[in-house]
Design a protein around this motif. Structure first.
Motif, PDB file in Angstrom:
ATOM      1  N   ALA A 104       0.849  -1.188   0.000  1.00 54.86           N
ATOM      2  CA  ALA A 104       0.000   0.000   0.000  1.00 54.86           C
ATOM      3  C   ALA A 104       0.892   1.247   0.000  1.00 54.86           C
ATOM      4  O   ALA A 104       2.012   1.207   0.501  1.00 54.86           O
ATOM      5  CB  ALA A 104      -0.891  -0.011   1.247  1.00 54.86           C
ATOM      6  N   PRO A 105       0.391   2.361  -0.547  1.00 55.90           N
ATOM      7  CA  PRO A 105      -0.923   2.545  -1.171  1.00 55.90           C
ATOM      8  C   PRO A 105      -0.948   2.184  -2.656  1.00 55.90           C
ATOM      9  O   PRO A 105      -1.954   2.400  -3.316  1.00 55.90           O
ATOM     10  CB  PRO A 105      -1.164   4.045  -0.987  1.00 55.90           C
ATOM     11  CG  PRO A 105       0.200   4.648  -1.126  1.00 55.90           C
ATOM     12  CD  PRO A 105       1.136   3.647  -0.464  1.00 55.90           C
ATOM     13  N   GLY A 263      -8.712  -2.264  -0.164  1.00 51.71           N
ATOM     14  CA  GLY A 263      -7.619  -1.797   0.691  1.00 51.71           C
ATOM     15  C   GLY A 263      -7.798  -2.225   2.131  1.00 51.71           C
ATOM     16  O   GLY A 263      -6.844  -2.626   2.808  1.00 51.71           O
TER      17      GLY A 263
END
Length: 412
Positions: A104-105, A263
């Motif tokens: 991430a991101p 996410g």
């Protein structure tokens, strides 16, 4: 470790290969990574350590690359259920995701671009991200409003001729300090008079655009997370072409919601790996240290902690796998309650397991000689990232109550 077998033969093969790669290359590289970052020994704090580029090249040669890619956008991608055990294995190390281009991101940004970018935007930004040639950041959270409610975002995106002009102040823009970061996915308000969920847009801002200024790095319980970092960034009359708009004006909230579902579950998958490693550390320490004439493992309180940790990890894992299956079979919207539940359950579980491991390890547990202090900071921070616990609990309760409140029932 009591994880169920991966969902498919392909996932089982990849899990075995990823675990072997972690054991042979990633865990031994953790100390090297930290040493290369250590300014006192000649490292450059905000430059990517050479060992990471070596790991990435090795993983790519072995075909262990971009494993997060979702099947709905990529024919050879994995389902969420297939990816879950791989993500858990990577999560065991603080440097475990990047060698596979699964950190991430960037994963969320790449999924966003895959879903919503134009062909030209994909060629310019998605292709080099998939190749691991550049990195990206996501500018949403603002210091001057409660960003847990995304409709509060006040940074301005204003149409001027054939361009958009951007003004605002962001923080917790993770990845902005990395010199490899080339593109910002920026969320701002484009029409304050529109309906609440149509006021915001998302636009691509090249990091080198005049007016983009990284003000400072923010620490997490004292950790700077170099070379990735979390930045406060200001945008002063930043001008980008209208072609940089994602999906269209007023679609920012919609894009953010599509991005945050995957996410959130990726964070939870990684946290289960963090918790597993903490439990292993707890057990090894308890079995080899002696207090008051017997091993720490022989004390009843330690056995209780170990049992509770095993229960909680497996419960969180099963809920995560259930959520992954729902996302695969019914879509992210239908899995909304499950995503909210795991986003509360996994960070709280990991925080408790890591805390017990710290207690068993004593002074060493809070020092830099163990992985636990940093793991604890990361787990605690993830109770805020991608929405705080309280927002997710509100979602869970609202969806649960909808079955009982006549005003919220269809044809009520």
């Amino acid at each position: 470790m009591t994880a169920p077998p991966p969902a498919t033969a392909r996932a089982a093969d990849l899990a075995q290969r990823v675990a072997a790669f972690m054991a042979e290359h990633v865990y031994p590289a953790e100390e090297v990574f930290e040493r290369q970052l250590d300014v006192s020994s000649g490292g450059a704090r905000w430059l990517p350590p050479p060992v990471m580029e070596e790991l990435k090249a090795r993983a790519r040669r072995q075909g262990l690359w971009n494993l997060f890619l979702p099947r709905r956008e990529f024919a050879d991608g994995l389902s969420n259920l297939e990816y879950a055990p791989l993500c858990e294995i990577m999560g065991r190390s603080p440097i475990g995701a990047e060698p596979f281009n699964c950190s991430a991101p960037d994963t969320g940004n790449m999924e966003t671009l895959a879903l919503h970018a134009t062909a030209a935007q994909k060629e310019q930004w998605l292709a080099p991200l998939l190749a691991g040639e550049i990195r990206s950041c996501f500018a949403m959270t603002e210091p001057d409003v409660a960003s847990s409610d995304a409709t509060n975002i006040r940074a301005e995106i204003r149409k001027v001729g054939g361009d958009y002009v951007i003004n605002g102040r962001k923080w917790w823009t993770s990845g902005a300090l990395d010199p490899r970061c080339r593109i910002i996915l920026f969320m701002g308000q484009s029409d304050p008079d529109a309906p609440r969920h149509r006021r915001h847009s998302m636009i691509l801002v090249p990091m080198a655009t005049p007016g983009v200024k990284v003000v400072r790095h923010l620490t997490v319980f004292g950790y700077d997370d170099a070379p990735h970092g979390h930045a406060e960034v200001t945008f002063e009359d930043v001008r980008v072409p209208a072609a940089n708009m994602l999906l269209g004006e007023g679609r920012g909230f919609e894009i953010a919601q599509s991005r945050l579902g995957p996410g959130r579950i990726h964070h939870c998958m990684r946290l289960i790996g963090v918790a597993e490693r903490a439990l292993e550390t707890m057990c090894r320490r308890a079995a080899t240290r002696t207090t008051f004439g017997r091993t720490i493992a022989d004390h009843g309180v330690t056995r209780h902690w170990i049992a509770e940790s095993r229960l909680e990890i497996d419960q969180a894992r099963l809920l995560t796998l259930h959520t992954a299956r729902l996302m695969d079979e019914q879509g992210n919207k239908a899995a909304r309650a499950a995503i909210a539940m795991i986003k509360v359950a996994a960070p709280n579980m990991a925080q408790k397991v890591i805390d017990r491991a710290i207690q068993v390890c004593g002074g060493g547990g809070v020092s830099q000689d163990f992985h636990l202090a940093y793991a604890y900071a990361r787990a605690r921070a993830l109770r805020l990232a991608d929405g705080p616990d309280e927002v997710h609990r509100e979602t869970i309760a609202k969806l649960e109550l909808a079955q009982y409140l006549p005003a919220q029932r269809p044809n009520g």
